[in-house]
Design a protein around this motif. Structure first.
Motif, PDB file in Angstrom:
ATOM      1  N   ARG A  61     126.309 -78.899  31.639  1.00 30.25           N
ATOM      2  CA  ARG A  61     126.082 -77.537  32.147  1.00 30.25           C
ATOM      3  C   ARG A  61     127.365 -76.703  32.134  1.00 30.25           C
ATOM      4  NH1 ARG A  61     120.860 -76.946  31.222  1.00 30.25           N
ATOM      5  NH2 ARG A  61     119.641 -78.620  32.169  1.00 30.25           N
TER       6      ARG A  61
ATOM      7  N   SER B   2     127.358 -73.288  29.971  1.00 25.00           N
ATOM      8  CA  SER B   2     127.532 -72.018  30.686  1.00 25.00           C
ATOM      9  C   SER B   2     128.822 -71.294  30.324  1.00 25.00           C
ATOM     10  CB  SER B   2     127.490 -72.274  32.197  1.00 25.00           C
ATOM     11  OG  SER B   2     126.224 -72.757  32.575  1.00 25.00           O
TER      12      SER B   2
ATOM     13  N   THR C  20     126.214 -74.363  42.596  1.00 22.93           N
ATOM     14  CA  THR C  20     125.285 -74.365  41.467  1.00 22.93           C
ATOM     15  C   THR C  20     124.814 -75.796  41.235  1.00 22.93           C
ATOM     16  OG1 THR C  20     127.177 -74.500  39.958  1.00 22.93           O
ATOM     17  CG2 THR C  20     126.170 -72.341  40.251  1.00 22.93           C
TER      18      THR C  20
ATOM     19  N   ASP D 294     126.197 -68.471  22.481  1.00 17.78           N
ATOM     20  CA  ASP D 294     125.255 -69.334  23.193  1.00 17.78           C
ATOM     21  C   ASP D 294     124.897 -70.564  22.363  1.00 17.78           C
ATOM     22  OD1 ASP D 294     125.309 -67.412  25.141  1.00 17.78           O
ATOM     23  OD2 ASP D 294     123.226 -66.771  24.894  1.00 17.78           O
TER      24      ASP D 294
END
Length: 297
Positions: free
Chosen positions: A121, A125, A195, A215
């Motif tokens: 993650r 991100s 988070t 991305d």
């Protein structure tokens, strides 16, 4: 100190070896052997195998909820338990059994990325840095106060495999230093910035070429080596394992020069990929045996 070590995957092994070199590891807890390989024979976990190499006692309970398992754990009279990707939730009675409680090596800078997949993650991100936190465990999911942490930048070419190995080594070094200095004052995690790193779903792995190149590049690097971001080249599913941003533009999925592909905005260059049933290979080697179509799906 008398240490109980609790871990299962490769990530945990360097910490076990580092602790065993300095402290008395009275028992190692790991997930039970699981069926694996062509013959589906039970295979001990990486921590289980490393513990046996070190001549340590290994215990593999399915859960730690029975009074018998909990009494056996408490009877070890440990000073501390070190938990690294063990894979079981520890009941409060287990957390309280060692004299100094249970501490966890977590692969993020808490409270950023509590949960199952912090490395994936963080890359996905676009985080600029990550690190390792040593946390005093409590009943909540990665909510305990922090005893120590160390940081590392996330480079533009880093994959989850790269960060996994770097953070594993950093965690091993940090836990040894932390154990040497116990007891320490733990710092509560701030309430802001929490988070959760949800487990990676295989449905996240297919590449959507209409998304921005930044991305898609992060997706490729975050999901490498597993489960592997993939696209269709003709009718073949090909995993893309390493990439970088590059100059270029075109319709989404359009193949540009070499193994460069246009995205919704910008373009990426594939550096490493894996065809079905093959080993991972550099893009240059892939292209010697595979003719790319005009567009990838």
């Amino acid at each position: 100190m008398r240490v109980i070590f609790m871990g299962t995957p490769d990530f945990s092994v360097p910490a076990l070896r580092a602790i065993a070199a300095r402290h008395e590891v009275v028992a190692v807890y790991s997930q039970p052997p699981r069926a694996a390989g062509r013959g589906q024979k039970p295979r001990p976990s990486p921590v289980h195998r490393a513990a046996e190499e070190l001549g340590l006692t290994v215990r593999t309970p399915e859960r730690l909820k029975s009074p018998e398992d909990q009494a056996e754990f408490a009877a070890l009279n440990a000073d501390v338990a070190v938990v690294v990707a063990y894979g079981l939730i520890l009941p409060q009675v287990v957390l309280d059994a060692p004299r100094l409680g249970c501490v966890n090596i977590h692969a993020s800078l808490l409270p950023r990325w509590r949960g199952a997949a912090p490395i994936h993650r963080a890359i996905m991100s676009g985080d600029a840095e990550t690190g390792v936190a040593i946390m005093q465990m409590e009943a909540g999911l990665d909510t305990g106060p922090v005893l120590a942490e160390t940081r590392t930048p996330i480079g533009p070419s880093d994959t989850t495999a790269d960060l996994h190995d770097r953070l594993s080594a950093m965690g091993a070094e940090l836990i040894v230093d932390t154990l040497d200095r116990l007891p320490l004052t733990a710092v509560p995690q701030p309430e802001q910035g929490v988070t959760y790193a949800a487990k990676i779903d295989k449905a996240e792995a297919r590449i959507d070429w209409t998304r921005p190149a930044t991305d898609i590049d992060r997706q490729i690097r975050a999901l490498s080596p597993f489960p592997g971001a993939w696209c269709l080249i003709g009718t073949e599913r090909v995993k893309l394992l390493r990439s970088r941003l590059t100059d270029g533009a075109g319709r989404p999925g359009q193949v540009l020069a070499g193994f460069s592909v246009a995205c919704g905005t910008g373009a990426i260059e594939v550096i490493e990929a894996q065809r079905e049933g093959k080993r991972p290979m550099p893009a240059s080697e892939i292209l010697r045996g595979l003719t790319l179509p005009d567009s990838l799906a």
